[in-house]
Motif scaffolding. Structure first.
Motif, PDB file in Angstrom:
ATOM      1  N   ALA A  25      -6.946  -3.462  -0.821  1.00 45.59           N
ATOM      2  CA  ALA A  25      -6.054  -4.450  -1.409  1.00 45.59           C
ATOM      3  C   ALA A  25      -5.192  -5.138  -0.353  1.00 45.59           C
ATOM      4  CB  ALA A  25      -5.157  -3.789  -2.459  1.00 45.59           C
ATOM      5  N   ALA A  26      -5.078  -4.541   0.823  1.00 45.41           N
ATOM      6  CA  ALA A  26      -4.296  -5.122   1.922  1.00 45.41           C
ATOM      7  C   ALA A  26      -4.964  -4.711   3.227  1.00 45.41           C
ATOM      8  CB  ALA A  26      -2.858  -4.615   1.889  1.00 45.41           C
ATOM      9  N   LYS A  27      -4.724  -5.487   4.277  1.00 44.97           N
ATOM     10  CA  LYS A  27      -5.245  -5.147   5.603  1.00 44.97           C
ATOM     11  C   LYS A  27      -4.271  -4.237   6.338  1.00 44.97           C
ATOM     12  CE  LYS A  27      -8.261  -5.594   8.905  1.00 44.97           C
ATOM     13  NZ  LYS A  27      -9.544  -4.947   8.760  1.00 44.97           N
ATOM     14  N   PHE A  28      -2.974  -4.475   6.082  1.00 46.01           N
ATOM     15  CA  PHE A  28      -1.953  -3.650   6.714  1.00 46.01           C
ATOM     16  C   PHE A  28      -0.716  -3.614   5.842  1.00 46.01           C
ATOM     17  CE2 PHE A  28      -1.020  -7.900   8.402  1.00 46.01           C
ATOM     18  CZ  PHE A  28       0.360  -8.004   8.236  1.00 46.01           C
ATOM     19  N   LEU A  29       0.123  -2.615   6.108  1.00 43.74           N
ATOM     20  CA  LEU A  29       1.431  -2.491   5.470  1.00 43.74           C
ATOM     21  C   LEU A  29       2.443  -2.149   6.547  1.00 43.74           C
ATOM     22  CD1 LEU A  29       0.372  -0.125   2.534  1.00 43.74           C
ATOM     23  CD2 LEU A  29       0.909  -2.557   2.313  1.00 43.74           C
ATOM     24  N   THR A  30       3.644  -2.683   6.434  1.00 42.67           N
ATOM     25  CA  THR A  30       4.734  -2.201   7.268  1.00 42.67           C
ATOM     26  C   THR A  30       5.802  -1.641   6.328  1.00 42.67           C
ATOM     27  OG1 THR A  30       5.986  -4.293   7.382  1.00 42.67           O
ATOM     28  CG2 THR A  30       4.297  -3.918   9.082  1.00 42.67           C
ATOM     29  N   PHE A  31       6.516  -0.643   6.833  1.00 43.76           N
ATOM     30  CA  PHE A  31       7.530   0.049   6.045  1.00 43.76           C
ATOM     31  C   PHE A  31       8.829   0.088   6.839  1.00 43.76           C
ATOM     32  CE2 PHE A  31       3.358   1.916   5.316  1.00 43.76           C
ATOM     33  CZ  PHE A  31       3.235   1.886   3.934  1.00 43.76           C
ATOM     34  N   LYS A  32       9.953  -0.016   6.132  1.00 42.32           N
ATOM     35  CA  LYS A  32      11.248   0.100   6.793  1.00 42.32           C
ATOM     36  C   LYS A  32      12.119   1.078   6.019  1.00 42.32           C
ATOM     37  CE  LYS A  32      13.222  -3.967   4.508  1.00 42.32           C
ATOM     38  NZ  LYS A  32      13.828  -5.281   4.734  1.00 42.32           N
ATOM     39  N   ILE A  33      13.118   1.600   6.718  1.00 43.10           N
ATOM     40  CA  ILE A  33      14.081   2.488   6.070  1.00 43.10           C
ATOM     41  C   ILE A  33      15.275   1.621   5.682  1.00 43.10           C
ATOM     42  CG2 ILE A  33      15.618   4.464   6.336  1.00 43.10           C
ATOM     43  CD1 ILE A  33      13.568   5.646   8.299  1.00 43.10           C
ATOM     44  N   GLU A  34      15.560   1.661   4.391  1.00 45.40           N
ATOM     45  CA  GLU A  34      16.628   0.828   3.835  1.00 45.40           C
ATOM     46  C   GLU A  34      17.397   1.685   2.836  1.00 45.40           C
ATOM     47  OE1 GLU A  34      15.822  -3.584   2.975  1.00 45.40           O
ATOM     48  OE2 GLU A  34      15.600  -2.599   1.022  1.00 45.40           O
ATOM     49  N   ALA A  35      18.691   1.780   3.016  1.00 47.98           N
ATOM     50  CA  ALA A  35      19.538   2.581   2.115  1.00 47.98           C
ATOM     51  C   ALA A  35      18.980   4.002   1.970  1.00 47.98           C
ATOM     52  CB  ALA A  35      19.675   1.901   0.756  1.00 47.98           C
ATOM     53  N   ASP A  36      18.675   4.650   3.111  1.00 45.43           N
ATOM     54  CA  ASP A  36      18.179   6.033   3.150  1.00 45.43           C
ATOM     55  C   ASP A  36      16.876   6.245   2.393  1.00 45.43           C
ATOM     56  OD1 ASP A  36      20.226   6.928   4.797  1.00 45.43           O
ATOM     57  OD2 ASP A  36      21.553   7.311   3.100  1.00 45.43           O
ATOM     58  N   GLN A  37      16.050   5.206   2.347  1.00 49.90           N
ATOM     59  CA  GLN A  37      14.762   5.325   1.669  1.00 49.90           C
ATOM     60  C   GLN A  37      13.724   4.488   2.405  1.00 49.90           C
ATOM     61  OE1 GLN A  37      14.116   5.893  -2.689  1.00 49.90           O
ATOM     62  NE2 GLN A  37      13.890   3.698  -2.606  1.00 49.90           N
ATOM     63  N   VAL A  38      12.504   5.025   2.554  1.00 50.80           N
ATOM     64  CA  VAL A  38      11.406   4.253   3.137  1.00 50.80           C
ATOM     65  C   VAL A  38      10.855   3.344   2.040  1.00 50.80           C
ATOM     66  CG1 VAL A  38       9.157   4.331   4.274  1.00 50.80           C
ATOM     67  CG2 VAL A  38      10.820   6.157   4.705  1.00 50.80           C
ATOM     68  N   VAL A  39      10.792   2.044   2.336  1.00 52.66           N
ATOM     69  CA  VAL A  39      10.297   1.051   1.384  1.00 52.66           C
ATOM     70  C   VAL A  39       9.239   0.180   2.064  1.00 52.66           C
ATOM     71  CG1 VAL A  39      12.444   0.985   0.041  1.00 52.66           C
ATOM     72  CG2 VAL A  39      12.111  -0.626   1.923  1.00 52.66           C
ATOM     73  N   VAL A  40       8.398  -0.478   1.266  1.00 54.54           N
ATOM     74  CA  VAL A  40       7.412  -1.409   1.812  1.00 54.54           C
ATOM     75  C   VAL A  40       8.154  -2.640   2.324  1.00 54.54           C
ATOM     76  CG1 VAL A  40       5.423  -2.861   1.268  1.00 54.54           C
ATOM     77  CG2 VAL A  40       5.606  -0.585   0.253  1.00 54.54           C
ATOM     78  N   ASP A  41       7.830  -3.034   3.551  1.00 50.75           N
ATOM     79  CA  ASP A  41       8.448  -4.208   4.166  1.00 50.75           C
ATOM     80  C   ASP A  41       7.535  -5.421   4.036  1.00 50.75           C
ATOM     81  OD1 ASP A  41      10.281  -5.742   5.706  1.00 50.75           O
ATOM     82  OD2 ASP A  41       9.202  -5.242   7.547  1.00 50.75           O
ATOM     83  N   THR A  42       6.323  -5.345   4.589  1.00 55.72           N
ATOM     84  CA  THR A  42       5.373  -6.449   4.470  1.00 55.72           C
ATOM     85  C   THR A  42       3.998  -5.913   4.111  1.00 55.72           C
ATOM     86  OG1 THR A  42       4.854  -6.391   6.826  1.00 55.72           O
ATOM     87  CG2 THR A  42       6.532  -7.956   6.140  1.00 55.72           C
ATOM     88  N   GLU A  43       3.205  -6.774   3.497  1.00 58.14           N
ATOM     89  CA  GLU A  43       1.852  -6.440   3.098  1.00 58.14           C
ATOM     90  C   GLU A  43       0.940  -7.548   3.600  1.00 58.14           C
ATOM     91  OE1 GLU A  43      -0.537  -5.524  -1.062  1.00 58.14           O
ATOM     92  OE2 GLU A  43       1.642  -5.583  -1.067  1.00 58.14           O
ATOM     93  N   GLY A  44      -0.024  -7.185   4.445  1.00 58.52           N
ATOM     94  CA  GLY A  44      -0.959  -8.170   4.975  1.00 58.52           C
ATOM     95  C   GLY A  44      -2.123  -8.369   4.029  1.00 58.52           C
ATOM     96  N   ALA A  45      -2.458  -9.612   3.745  1.00 58.01           N
ATOM     97  CA  ALA A  45      -3.582  -9.931   2.861  1.00 58.01           C
ATOM     98  C   ALA A  45      -4.866  -9.302   3.405  1.00 58.01           C
ATOM     99  CB  ALA A  45      -3.743 -11.451   2.763  1.00 58.01           C
ATOM    100  N   PRO A  46      -5.849  -9.050   2.533  1.00 57.23           N
ATOM    101  CA  PRO A  46      -7.094  -8.427   2.993  1.00 57.23           C
ATOM    102  C   PRO A  46      -7.769  -9.185   4.149  1.00 57.23           C
ATOM    103  CG  PRO A  46      -7.004  -8.371   0.604  1.00 57.23           C
ATOM    104  CD  PRO A  46      -5.822  -9.191   1.070  1.00 57.23           C
ATOM    105  N   ALA A  47      -7.557 -10.485   4.234  1.00 55.92           N
ATOM    106  CA  ALA A  47      -8.172 -11.290   5.300  1.00 55.92           C
ATOM    107  C   ALA A  47      -7.279 -11.409   6.539  1.00 55.92           C
ATOM    108  CB  ALA A  47      -8.511 -12.676   4.765  1.00 55.92           C
ATOM    109  N   ALA A  48      -6.153 -10.716   6.566  1.00 58.91           N
ATOM    110  CA  ALA A  48      -5.219 -10.813   7.697  1.00 58.91           C
ATOM    111  C   ALA A  48      -5.880 -10.314   8.981  1.00 58.91           C
ATOM    112  CB  ALA A  48      -3.955 -10.003   7.414  1.00 58.91           C
ATOM    113  N   THR A  49      -5.419 -10.842  10.101  1.00 54.40           N
ATOM    114  CA  THR A  49      -5.966 -10.464  11.405  1.00 54.40           C
ATOM    115  C   THR A  49      -5.064  -9.439  12.083  1.00 54.40           C
ATOM    116  OG1 THR A  49      -4.731 -12.167  12.580  1.00 54.40           O
ATOM    117  CG2 THR A  49      -6.896 -12.805  11.674  1.00 54.40           C
ATOM    118  N   TYR A  50      -5.544  -8.903  13.194  1.00 53.63           N
ATOM    119  CA  TYR A  50      -4.714  -7.981  13.964  1.00 53.63           C
ATOM    120  C   TYR A  50      -3.482  -8.702  14.506  1.00 53.63           C
ATOM    121  CZ  TYR A  50      -3.344  -3.993  16.726  1.00 53.63           C
ATOM    122  OH  TYR A  50      -2.634  -2.935  17.227  1.00 53.63           O
TER     123      TYR A  50
END
Length: 137
Positions: A25-50
Motif C-alpha cells: 500500500a506504500a513504498k515507505f513510511l516515516t515515523f516521528k515521536i510526538e507528545a511521547d508517542q510514535v506516530v506516522v509522519d509521511t507515507e510514500g505512494a507505491p510508485a515513490a522512488t528512493y
C-alpha cells in the motif's frame, strides 16, 4: 503499545506497516515521536522512488523509517527486503537523539518482518548504495 518506558506507539503505525508489507500500500513510511508517542509522519505512494524516500527525511530532526527495497538479482529474479532506518542527523538536538535511540529497539520489534537495519546520521549514510549493500542487492 509502548516503545519504551515513556514512549507509546500509535496503533496506526503498525497498521500502516502491515499494509506496506502485505499489500504494498506504500513504498515507505516515516515515523516521528510526538507528545511521547510514535506516530506516522509521511507515507510514500507505491510508485515513490528512493529519492522520494530520502527527501522525506528531515535535515535537522530524527525519524524512524521503513522502506520496501526492490531490485532485480543477477539471475533476473525480482527480490525485495523491508529495511528499517534509524535517521538521527548530527544536526538534531541531543535530547531528541537520546529519545529516539532509547525507543528504537522496542518500536522496531513492533514491526514484525524487518529484514535489514540501517543507522544513518547524514544523507551519505542513507544513500541508495548503502541500502543496496545492506540488502544484498
Amino acid at each position: 503499545m509502548q516503545a519504551s518506558a515513556g514512549t507509546g506507539i500509535d496503533d496506526s503505525c503498525v497498521a500502516k506497516y502491515v499494509a506496506l508489507k502485505s499489500k504494498r500500500a506504500a513504498k515507505f513510511l516515516t515515523f516521528k515521536i510526538e507528545a511521547d508517542q510514535v506516530v506516522v509522519d509521511t507515507e510514500g505512494a507505491p510508485a515513490a522512488t528512493y529519492d522520494d524516500f530520502v527527501a522525506a527525511l528531515p535535515e535537522n530532526d530524527c525519524r524512524y523509517a521503513v522502506y520496501d527495497h526492490e531490485w532485480t538479482a543477477d539471475d533476473g529474479c525480482k527480490k525485495n527486503k523491508i529495511a528499517f532506518m534509524s535517521w538521527s542527523p548530527d544536526t538534531s538536538k541531543i535530547r531528541t537523539k537520546m529519545v529516539y535511540a532509547s525507543s528504537k529497539d522496542s518500536f522496531k520489534r513492533a514491526l514484525d518482518g524487518i529484514q535489514v537495519e540501517i543507522q544513518a546520521t547524514d544523507y551519505s549514510e542513507a544513500d541508495l548504495s548503502v541500502m543496496n549493500s545492506k540488502c544484498g542487492a
